[in-house]
Structures are given as C-alpha cells and as structure tokens.
Design a protein around this motif. Sequence first.
Motif, short mmCIF file in Angstrom:
data_model
loop_
_atom_site.label_atom_id
_atom_site.label_comp_id
_atom_site.label_asym_id
_atom_site.label_seq_id
_atom_site.Cartn_x
_atom_site.Cartn_y
_atom_site.Cartn_z
N LEU A 135 -38.21 39.54 -47.31
CA LEU A 135 -38.54 40.75 -46.56
C LEU A 135 -39.27 41.77 -47.43
N LEU A 136 -38.84 41.92 -48.69
CA LEU A 136 -39.51 42.86 -49.58
C LEU A 136 -40.93 42.41 -49.89
N ASN A 137 -41.14 41.11 -49.97
CA ASN A 137 -42.49 40.61 -50.23
C ASN A 137 -43.44 41.02 -49.10
N GLY A 138 -42.95 40.95 -47.86
CA GLY A 138 -43.78 41.42 -46.75
C GLY A 138 -44.08 42.90 -46.85
N LEU A 139 -43.06 43.68 -47.25
CA LEU A 139 -43.27 45.12 -47.41
C LEU A 139 -44.30 45.42 -48.49
N VAL A 140 -44.18 44.74 -49.63
CA VAL A 140 -45.12 44.97 -50.73
C VAL A 140 -46.53 44.58 -50.32
N SER A 141 -46.65 43.49 -49.58
CA SER A 141 -47.98 43.06 -49.14
C SER A 141 -48.64 44.11 -48.26
N VAL A 142 -47.87 44.64 -47.30
CA VAL A 142 -48.43 45.64 -46.39
C VAL A 142 -48.79 46.92 -47.14
N VAL A 143 -47.88 47.41 -47.96
CA VAL A 143 -48.13 48.66 -48.69
C VAL A 143 -49.25 48.47 -49.70
N GLY A 144 -49.26 47.34 -50.41
CA GLY A 144 -50.31 47.09 -51.39
C GLY A 144 -51.68 46.97 -50.78
N VAL A 145 -51.77 46.25 -49.66
CA VAL A 145 -53.07 46.10 -48.98
C VAL A 145 -53.54 47.45 -48.43
N ALA A 146 -52.63 48.22 -47.84
CA ALA A 146 -53.00 49.54 -47.32
C ALA A 146 -53.45 50.47 -48.45
N GLY A 147 -52.71 50.43 -49.56
CA GLY A 147 -53.11 51.26 -50.70
C GLY A 147 -54.45 50.84 -51.28
N GLY A 148 -54.68 49.52 -51.37
CA GLY A 148 -55.96 49.05 -51.86
C GLY A 148 -57.10 49.44 -50.96
N TYR A 149 -56.88 49.37 -49.65
CA TYR A 149 -57.91 49.78 -48.69
C TYR A 149 -58.23 51.26 -48.86
N PHE A 150 -57.20 52.08 -48.99
CA PHE A 150 -57.42 53.53 -49.13
C PHE A 150 -58.22 53.84 -50.40
N PHE A 151 -57.82 53.27 -51.52
CA PHE A 151 -58.49 53.60 -52.77
C PHE A 151 -59.91 53.02 -52.82
N ASN A 152 -60.10 51.85 -52.22
CA ASN A 152 -61.44 51.26 -52.24
C ASN A 152 -62.40 52.01 -51.32
N VAL A 153 -61.94 52.34 -50.12
CA VAL A 153 -62.82 52.95 -49.13
C VAL A 153 -62.99 54.44 -49.40
N VAL A 154 -61.89 55.13 -49.71
CA VAL A 154 -61.95 56.59 -49.85
C VAL A 154 -62.46 57.01 -51.22
N LEU A 155 -61.90 56.43 -52.28
CA LEU A 155 -62.24 56.88 -53.63
C LEU A 155 -63.48 56.21 -54.19
#
Length: 256
Positions: free
Chosen positions: A149-169
């Motif tokens: 379950l934590l692996n799914g959480l990390v995947s979602v949060v990590g992908v969302a964070g990567g999207y934010f930093f790549n697109v926004v920053l």
Amino acid sequence: MSLSPTGALRQSGNLFAMALDVIRTVPRRPFQAREFIQQAWFVASVTILPTALVSIPFGAVIALQIGSLTRQLGAQSFSGAASVLAVLREASPIVTALLIAGAGGTAICADLGARKIREEIDAMQVLGIDPIHRLVVPRVLASMVVAVLLNGLVSVVGVAGGYFFNVVLQNGTPGAYLASFTTLAQLSDLWAAEIKALVFGAIAAIVASYKGLTAKGGPKGVGDAVNQSVVITFMLLFVTNFVMTAVYFQVVPQRG
C-alpha cells in the motif's frame, strides 16, 4: 553478533532457517487475525507520514536531474517518461523498503527483543505456543501488506511531485510529459514495483523478528539488535533489488 566467519555463517543460516519456518507456518490455523490487524495498523501509523514526506523530495530530485539532463541532450520530450519510470520502478520500492525497515522494523525488533529479555518468549514455548506462529507471522504479513500500500502511495506522490517540478519549475510541456510516459511505461512496471515492495516488506519483518527473538544481554542487547537489524535489512534490500531488477529486464520486453 559474532565477528568470526563461522559465527557469521551460523547467523546467516539461522536467519534463513527462520525465513523457511515463517513460510511453512503461514498456512497454519488458527490465523492470528487480531494480531495481524493491530500490527498492520501500527506499522502503517508509524510509516505513512514519513513515507509521504520522503517521496516528495525523491520525486523532485529525480525530476530536476532528469529534466536538466534531457534538456542538455535535446530530448526534453522524454523527460516525463524517464522521471516517472525512475520513480515507479526504483524510487518507490526503495523508499518504501527503507521506511518499513527503519520505522516498522525497528519497532518490531524492539518489541520482540523486550519480550525475549523478559523471558516471555521462553514462557510461551514452555506452554506449547509457537512464537513464530503467534508473533512473527502476523508481523511479517502486516509488513508485506503495508509495504504494498505504501508503494502505491509513494508512486502517486512521487509522480505528482515530479510532474509539478518538471512542468512548473523547468517549463516543461504537460502534454509531452504525459505522452512520453504513456508511450514507454507499461502495466508490468507497476506490478514489478508492487512485487518488490511485497518482498522488501517480508525481508524487513523477518530480519527484525529474528534479531528481536535472538536478543540477549538486557536492554543494551535489545538496542544492539535493533541497530543490527536495520543494517542487515538495508544490505539485503539493495542486493535483492539488484537481483529482481536484473531478472525483470531479462523477462519483460521493454517498449522502444
């Protein structure tokens, strides 16, 4: 822990024997459902917040590094695929394993070690109660379930964070980020990450349980067992991750 070669081999053999005992004892009835639920809730409660917080900088660092590298190579359109695959395949199982071992595993080892030095384990054996069945199996299964379950959480949060930093920053293109990800990623990547998390959770719980049940020397011995369990678990996790990754790339064809 003995530093002699024979002592190290003996410790390794005993750990492997306990792992086999756990596998053999899992189907035994009655299943300790109450202990399993309590341990799953406890492991989740001590790991879910640190895991979510750690996964954000993990995803951000990967996105920033890969975004900078792809921009230098003129391949910015593939930054999304590289970032997401790095998080999905490697970062999320490793973060999950480290948190399960560092937070949940230490608590399991300390609990069982305290029971050992208070001679509760010996009393259970005198009464004919198997500590592996009563205490270890519920903890191992709970760690495995929580790790998935934590692996799914990390995947979602990590992908969302990567999207934010790549697109926004880094001024990346949202469409190119998502298109490259969907082009190169496949469902087997997620399944491989979940299987890794399942195995890592089992390893962390088995090592912690073994060191806890073999603790001796009073409270200082319990503290030493906790430290040893973390070090041993980290070593086994990285070796296991390398082996599983190598097998995955040999078995599963990758998209080009």
